[in-house]
Write a protein that holds these residues in place. Structure first.
Motif, PDB file in Angstrom:
ATOM      1  N   TYR A 101       0.859  -1.200   0.000  1.00 18.27           N
ATOM      2  CA  TYR A 101       0.000   0.000   0.000  1.00 18.27           C
ATOM      3  C   TYR A 101       0.886   1.237   0.000  1.00 18.27           C
ATOM      4  O   TYR A 101       1.816   1.361   0.796  1.00 18.27           O
ATOM      5  CB  TYR A 101      -0.889   0.001   1.253  1.00 18.27           C
ATOM      6  N   GLY A 102       0.603   2.162  -0.882  1.00 19.11           N
ATOM      7  CA  GLY A 102       1.446   3.354  -0.995  1.00 19.11           C
ATOM      8  C   GLY A 102       2.477   3.195  -2.100  1.00 19.11           C
ATOM      9  O   GLY A 102       3.043   4.168  -2.580  1.00 19.11           O
ATOM     10  N   PHE A 103       2.714   1.941  -2.485  1.00 18.84           N
ATOM     11  CA  PHE A 103       3.647   1.660  -3.585  1.00 18.84           C
ATOM     12  C   PHE A 103       2.853   1.331  -4.849  1.00 18.84           C
ATOM     13  O   PHE A 103       2.937   2.031  -5.854  1.00 18.84           O
ATOM     14  CB  PHE A 103       4.568   0.503  -3.193  1.00 18.84           C
ATOM     15  N   ALA A 104       2.042   0.285  -4.790  1.00 19.25           N
ATOM     16  CA  ALA A 104       1.309  -0.153  -5.986  1.00 19.25           C
ATOM     17  C   ALA A 104      -0.177   0.194  -5.913  1.00 19.25           C
ATOM     18  O   ALA A 104      -0.854   0.215  -6.937  1.00 19.25           O
ATOM     19  CB  ALA A 104       1.482  -1.661  -6.182  1.00 19.25           C
ATOM     20  N   TYR A 105      -0.673   0.415  -4.733  1.00 17.66           N
ATOM     21  CA  TYR A 105      -2.077   0.839  -4.588  1.00 17.66           C
ATOM     22  C   TYR A 105      -2.150   1.841  -3.446  1.00 17.66           C
ATOM     23  O   TYR A 105      -1.183   2.015  -2.706  1.00 17.66           O
ATOM     24  CB  TYR A 105      -3.016  -0.361  -4.387  1.00 17.66           C
ATOM     25  N   GLY A 106      -3.300   2.521  -3.349  1.00 21.02           N
ATOM     26  CA  GLY A 106      -3.405   3.570  -2.339  1.00 21.02           C
ATOM     27  C   GLY A 106      -2.514   4.752  -2.687  1.00 21.02           C
ATOM     28  O   GLY A 106      -1.974   5.422  -1.813  1.00 21.02           O
ATOM     29  N   VAL A 107      -2.346   4.997  -3.990  1.00 22.52           N
ATOM     30  CA  VAL A 107      -1.452   6.057  -4.455  1.00 22.52           C
ATOM     31  C   VAL A 107      -2.300   7.204  -5.028  1.00 22.52           C
ATOM     32  O   VAL A 107      -3.257   6.955  -5.767  1.00 22.52           O
ATOM     33  CB  VAL A 107      -0.497   5.511  -5.548  1.00 22.52           C
ATOM     34  N   GLY A 108      -1.935   8.444  -4.710  1.00 25.00           N
ATOM     35  CA  GLY A 108      -2.603   9.605  -5.326  1.00 25.00           C
ATOM     36  C   GLY A 108      -3.831  10.058  -4.563  1.00 25.00           C
ATOM     37  O   GLY A 108      -4.310   9.384  -3.647  1.00 25.00           O
ATOM     38  N   GLU A 109      -4.321  11.193  -4.994  1.00 16.89           N
ATOM     39  CA  GLU A 109      -5.446  11.830  -4.307  1.00 16.89           C
ATOM     40  C   GLU A 109      -6.782  11.432  -4.949  1.00 16.89           C
ATOM     41  O   GLU A 109      -6.865  11.240  -6.158  1.00 16.89           O
ATOM     42  CB  GLU A 109      -5.311  13.353  -4.408  1.00 16.89           C
ATOM     43  N   HIS A 110      -7.800  11.362  -4.117  1.00 14.06           N
ATOM     44  CA  HIS A 110      -9.159  11.156  -4.616  1.00 14.06           C
ATOM     45  C   HIS A 110      -9.889  12.500  -4.602  1.00 14.06           C
ATOM     46  O   HIS A 110      -9.814  13.219  -3.615  1.00 14.06           O
ATOM     47  CB  HIS A 110      -9.925  10.178  -3.725  1.00 14.06           C
ATOM     48  N   SER A 111     -10.564  12.820  -5.681  1.00 12.02           N
ATOM     49  CA  SER A 111     -11.344  14.055  -5.724  1.00 12.02           C
ATOM     50  C   SER A 111     -12.498  13.836  -6.702  1.00 12.02           C
ATOM     51  O   SER A 111     -12.733  12.711  -7.154  1.00 12.02           O
ATOM     52  CB  SER A 111     -10.458  15.210  -6.208  1.00 12.02           C
ATOM     53  N   ASP A 112     -13.194  14.917  -7.052  1.00 14.75           N
ATOM     54  CA  ASP A 112     -14.279  14.730  -8.022  1.00 14.75           C
ATOM     55  C   ASP A 112     -13.730  14.643  -9.454  1.00 14.75           C
ATOM     56  O   ASP A 112     -14.471  14.434 -10.396  1.00 14.75           O
ATOM     57  CB  ASP A 112     -15.333  15.842  -7.895  1.00 14.75           C
ATOM     58  N   LYS A 113     -12.420  14.796  -9.622  1.00 12.06           N
ATOM     59  CA  LYS A 113     -11.813  14.694 -10.962  1.00 12.06           C
ATOM     60  C   LYS A 113     -10.896  13.487 -11.098  1.00 12.06           C
ATOM     61  O   LYS A 113     -10.593  13.042 -12.198  1.00 12.06           O
ATOM     62  CB  LYS A 113     -10.999  15.950 -11.263  1.00 12.06           C
ATOM     63  N   ARG A 114     -10.417  12.993  -9.979  1.00  8.10           N
ATOM     64  CA  ARG A 114      -9.460  11.888 -10.012  1.00  8.10           C
ATOM     65  C   ARG A 114      -9.852  10.845  -8.981  1.00  8.10           C
ATOM     66  O   ARG A 114     -10.455  11.157  -7.976  1.00  8.10           O
ATOM     67  CB  ARG A 114      -8.047  12.386  -9.677  1.00  8.10           C
ATOM     68  N   TRP A 115      -9.494   9.607  -9.258  1.00  5.05           N
ATOM     69  CA  TRP A 115      -9.779   8.538  -8.303  1.00  5.05           C
ATOM     70  C   TRP A 115      -8.469   7.812  -8.015  1.00  5.05           C
ATOM     71  O   TRP A 115      -8.253   6.680  -8.382  1.00  5.05           O
ATOM     72  CB  TRP A 115     -10.827   7.591  -8.908  1.00  5.05           C
ATOM     73  N   GLY A 116      -7.564   8.558  -7.407  1.00  4.16           N
ATOM     74  CA  GLY A 116      -6.239   7.998  -7.151  1.00  4.16           C
ATOM     75  C   GLY A 116      -5.438   7.872  -8.432  1.00  4.16           C
ATOM     76  O   GLY A 116      -5.922   8.142  -9.524  1.00  4.16           O
ATOM     77  N   ASP A 117      -4.171   7.516  -8.273  1.00  4.27           N
ATOM     78  CA  ASP A 117      -3.311   7.284  -9.434  1.00  4.27           C
ATOM     79  C   ASP A 117      -3.293   5.783  -9.697  1.00  4.27           C
ATOM     80  O   ASP A 117      -2.562   5.026  -9.042  1.00  4.27           O
ATOM     81  CB  ASP A 117      -1.879   7.767  -9.146  1.00  4.27           C
ATOM     82  N   ARG A 118      -4.072   5.341 -10.653  1.00  4.08           N
ATOM     83  CA  ARG A 118      -4.120   3.913 -10.975  1.00  4.08           C
ATOM     84  C   ARG A 118      -4.656   3.771 -12.396  1.00  4.08           C
ATOM     85  O   ARG A 118      -5.098   4.735 -13.003  1.00  4.08           O
ATOM     86  CB  ARG A 118      -4.982   3.142  -9.970  1.00  4.08           C
ATOM     87  N   TYR A 119      -4.619   2.566 -12.906  1.00  4.99           N
ATOM     88  CA  TYR A 119      -5.040   2.283 -14.288  1.00  4.99           C
ATOM     89  C   TYR A 119      -4.416   3.267 -15.269  1.00  4.99           C
ATOM     90  O   TYR A 119      -5.068   4.158 -15.798  1.00  4.99           O
ATOM     91  CB  TYR A 119      -6.575   2.279 -14.409  1.00  4.99           C
ATOM     92  N   GLY A 120      -3.134   3.068 -15.467  1.00 10.91           N
ATOM     93  CA  GLY A 120      -2.409   3.909 -16.418  1.00 10.91           C
ATOM     94  C   GLY A 120      -1.601   5.003 -15.751  1.00 10.91           C
ATOM     95  O   GLY A 120      -0.766   5.638 -16.394  1.00 10.91           O
TER      96      GLY A 120
END
Ligand code: FAD
Length: 265
Positions: A119-138
């Motif tokens: 967690y923090g390395f491969a998942y649970g990365v990036g911010e969640h907002s109304d424009k983004r849902w974390g840094d994942r899938y690409g």
């Protein structure tokens, strides 16, 4: 390029062992630097349990996601996991090689993913907002790197075709290609799959080996599978559903997440 080859077969004299040697020889001939994680040979521990988090007090309830997050943040992961994370970060390209066992990867390789993908390395990365849902899938920690599967299967290619009884190979490998490799940011290349291998003769081996050499020669420039980017505007947030106006009318299931057609390897 720097290439990490993660190998999951218990027998070095196996077909998989021979194909691994073919792949590495060709990669090195092309000037790439290769490191190998040979999971059975290294006696890789495949299950996540309390032993992975030595700083977790014995009376504390074990919550894997939270333990993983804390250990990654504080440098408290075990040495074997830290070594693999360093190798993953070192590599420009990741190859996972395995025999198809029960329509998926051998348990030891799944355990490599489960333990190394902290967690923090491969998942649970990036911010969640109304424009983004974390840094994942690409997007994510491993964005900009390439990844590819090398798979051997006992079944025939036809059995894994669009109407084959086993289900299409791209669907079977979707949870690995999309869920495990694309999720933390890798560009995922079409897989190399050798079918009907259980009674492969010398001529069959040479054909497979030549096909694999060709794929290794183009590791750097093979176009990736064109998965849609999660935060690229194709999905509604927060439901994360593909926008109703997108996708081929007859596309269903996993194919919806392709932004065009995928090339088979
Ligand atoms: P090996 O058994 O080592 O070799 C296969 C053949 O290649 C042998 O005949 C060997 O002589 C020959 N060969 C030719 N040249 C060489 C060379 N240079 N070096 C070594 N061998 C060579 N298949 C499916 O399609 N779907 C499944 O879901 C599935 N589930 C499975 C689950 C389990 C638990 C097991 C054990 C098998 C399963 N299989 C399945 C079959 C499996 O995918 C194949 O047995 C496997 O891919 C063969 O790879 P290997 O490296 O073990 O081959």
């Amino acid at each position: 390029m720097k290439v990490l080859h993660v190998f999951a077969h218990p027998e070095p004299r196996s077909l998989n062992g021979a194909l691994r040697d073919v792949a590495i020889t060709e990669l090195e001939a092309q000037g790439h630097e290769v490191r190998v994680s040979d999971l059975y040979a290294e006696d890789w521990k495949s299950e996540i349990d309390r032993a992975d988090f030595p700083s977790l007090a014995s009376d504390t309830r074990f919550i894997p996601v939270e333990a993983s997050k804390k250990a990654f943040e504080t440098g408290g992961l075990t040495e074997d996991v830290k070594t693999e994370i360093d190798k993953v970060l070192w590599a420009d390209a990741l190859i996972l090689q395995f025999p198809l066992w029960w329509f998926s990867m051998p348990a030891i390789l799944k355990g490599w993913v489960e333990r190394v993908y902290a967690y923090g390395f491969a998942y649970g990365v990036g911010e969640h907002s109304d424009k983004r849902w974390g840094d994942r899938y690409g997007e994510g920690t491993l964005a900009g790197k390439r990844a590819m599967l090398i798979v051997t299967a006992g079944g025939w290619e036809e059995h894994y075709s669009a109407r084959g009884v086993n289900g299409p190979i791209d669907d079977l490998l979707f949870p690995i290609n999309h869920g495990i490799l694309y999720y933390p940011g890798y560009e995922v290349l079409p897989p190399f799959v050798a079918y009907r291998v259980d009674r492969l003769d010398g001529a069959g081996f040479e054909l497979a080996a030549e096909r694999l050499r060709a794929r290794m020669r183009t590791l750097e420039n093979t176009p990736p599978i064109p998965y849609r980017q999660q935060n690229g505007g194709d999905y509604l947030i927060p439901s994360m559903q593909l926008r109703p106006e997108l996708g081929e009318l007859d596309a269903t299931g996993f194919a919806l997440h392709l932004n065009g057609t995928s090339e088979a390897g």
